[in-house]
Design a protein around this motif. Sequence first.
Motif, mmCIF file in Angstrom:
data_model
loop_
_atom_site.group_PDB
_atom_site.id
_atom_site.type_symbol
_atom_site.label_atom_id
_atom_site.label_comp_id
_atom_site.label_asym_id
_atom_site.label_seq_id
_atom_site.Cartn_x
_atom_site.Cartn_y
_atom_site.Cartn_z
ATOM 1 N N GLY A 238 -2.016 -16.463 4.464
ATOM 2 C CA GLY A 238 -0.333 -15.927 4.790
ATOM 3 C C GLY A 238 0.123 -15.594 5.722
ATOM 4 O O GLY A 238 -0.677 -13.945 6.237
ATOM 5 N N GLY A 239 1.143 -15.391 5.816
ATOM 6 C CA GLY A 239 1.975 -14.304 6.876
ATOM 7 C C GLY A 239 1.946 -12.585 6.116
ATOM 8 O O GLY A 239 1.936 -11.555 6.770
ATOM 9 N N GLY A 240 1.806 -12.386 5.098
ATOM 10 C CA GLY A 240 2.331 -11.160 4.405
ATOM 11 C C GLY A 240 0.222 -10.835 4.906
ATOM 12 O O GLY A 240 0.469 -9.099 4.918
ATOM 13 N N ASP A 241 -0.669 -11.092 4.582
ATOM 14 C CA ASP A 241 -2.087 -10.946 5.369
ATOM 15 C C ASP A 241 -2.337 -10.459 6.004
ATOM 16 O O ASP A 241 -2.368 -9.101 6.742
ATOM 17 N N ILE A 242 -1.314 -10.714 6.851
ATOM 18 C CA ILE A 242 -1.406 -11.003 8.562
ATOM 19 C C ILE A 242 -0.931 -9.152 8.431
ATOM 20 O O ILE A 242 -1.678 -8.632 9.562
ATOM 21 N N LYS A 243 0.610 -9.503 8.223
ATOM 22 C CA LYS A 243 1.370 -7.789 8.327
ATOM 23 C C LYS A 243 0.423 -6.852 8.004
ATOM 24 O O LYS A 243 0.104 -6.032 8.704
ATOM 25 N N LEU A 244 -0.034 -7.255 6.496
ATOM 26 C CA LEU A 244 -0.819 -6.385 6.087
ATOM 27 C C LEU A 244 -2.116 -5.373 6.663
ATOM 28 O O LEU A 244 -1.600 -4.255 6.612
ATOM 29 N N MET A 245 -2.702 -6.012 6.827
ATOM 30 C CA MET A 245 -3.632 -5.907 7.546
ATOM 31 C C MET A 245 -3.406 -5.668 8.940
ATOM 32 O O MET A 245 -4.390 -4.680 9.167
ATOM 33 N N GLY A 246 -2.798 -5.198 9.658
ATOM 34 C CA GLY A 246 -1.637 -4.788 10.709
ATOM 35 C C GLY A 246 -1.773 -3.732 10.545
ATOM 36 O O GLY A 246 -1.876 -2.399 11.033
ATOM 37 N N MET A 247 -1.066 -3.073 9.178
ATOM 38 C CA MET A 247 -0.397 -2.460 8.979
ATOM 39 C C MET A 247 -1.665 -1.386 8.489
ATOM 40 O O MET A 247 -1.349 0.117 8.816
ATOM 41 N N GLY B 165 -6.285 -5.485 13.371
ATOM 42 C CA GLY B 165 -6.214 -6.294 12.043
ATOM 43 C C GLY B 165 -4.941 -7.139 11.782
ATOM 44 O O GLY B 165 -5.749 -8.078 12.182
ATOM 45 N N GLY B 166 -4.048 -6.889 12.618
ATOM 46 C CA GLY B 166 -3.072 -8.521 12.384
ATOM 47 C C GLY B 166 -3.219 -9.670 13.354
ATOM 48 O O GLY B 166 -3.495 -10.454 13.419
ATOM 49 N N GLY B 167 -4.360 -9.040 14.681
ATOM 50 C CA GLY B 167 -3.856 -10.378 15.628
ATOM 51 C C GLY B 167 -6.307 -10.799 15.110
ATOM 52 O O GLY B 167 -5.543 -12.904 15.202
ATOM 53 N N THR B 168 -6.727 -10.470 14.401
ATOM 54 C CA THR B 168 -7.745 -10.873 13.953
ATOM 55 C C THR B 168 -7.259 -11.954 13.120
ATOM 56 O O THR B 168 -7.089 -13.400 12.684
#
Length: 257
Positions: free
Chosen positions: A178-187, A157-160
């Motif tokens: 955005g950074g927020g989207d990356i962290k959210l998708m990882g979560m 999630g985060g990596g993609t």
Amino acid sequence: MTVFLSMVIFIAGMMLGSFFNVCIYRIPRAESIVFPPSHCTSCGTRLKWLDLFPLFSWLFLRGRCRSCKSKISIQYPLVELITGLLYMLLYLKFGFSGSFLTYLILASILIITTAIDIEHQIIPDELVFIGIIAGVVLVLTGLSVHWKDALIGLLVGGGTFLAVALLSEWILKKEGMGGGDIKLMGMIGLFLGWKLTVLSILLSIYAGGLIGGLLLILKIKKRGDAIPYGPFIAVGTIISIFFGNELITWYLQTFLY
Ligand SMILES: [Zn+2]
């Protein structure tokens, strides 16, 4: 019995939704979510118990404050209704199970982050952080997916999205993710495991393309305008939760056999 429990869960969901509205308003403004008690954001009048019924108070007051008559955003009844409905549907699909609890928590975080992202174009770190803690606890207690699956989900999630962000910065010379989207998708990956995470990412891209295209055609947005991506992630994730396994089976049978 199921009907009765569904109604109880629907109402409980709407009441929690009313608390989510407080979070949605206060977290981006760095205010406490417990103090002071609910009040009109225009005139400051403290809300009485009669004003605090989810959905119905808003309908009876016709979307206006009892004291100062200023408009109360439709976001309030919408968030309450969506929370109640999602909780009820999750119960009907999963019954009282680990999956039910896992998706209940994930859906709650997504409702709050989506509303904040639409209004402020940010995804608060503290919400993602709370989600990661909850996700880890669910994995460790065996209520959610296997820890290996959760870990791969988090990385996928985060990596993609991190790769998308780096590529668009490198090729298009602008921030694509955005950074927020990356962290959210990882979560989210931590909650879903890797298969449903891959599906959520794909669905969010389809939803983003479709809605983004519509907004351009209807001239609500111009080319180059920023459109928050969080809501598409949420839509993709909710579809994955309810139909993910069916969609994956259908896809594999149709295209790979
Ligand atoms: Zn007021």
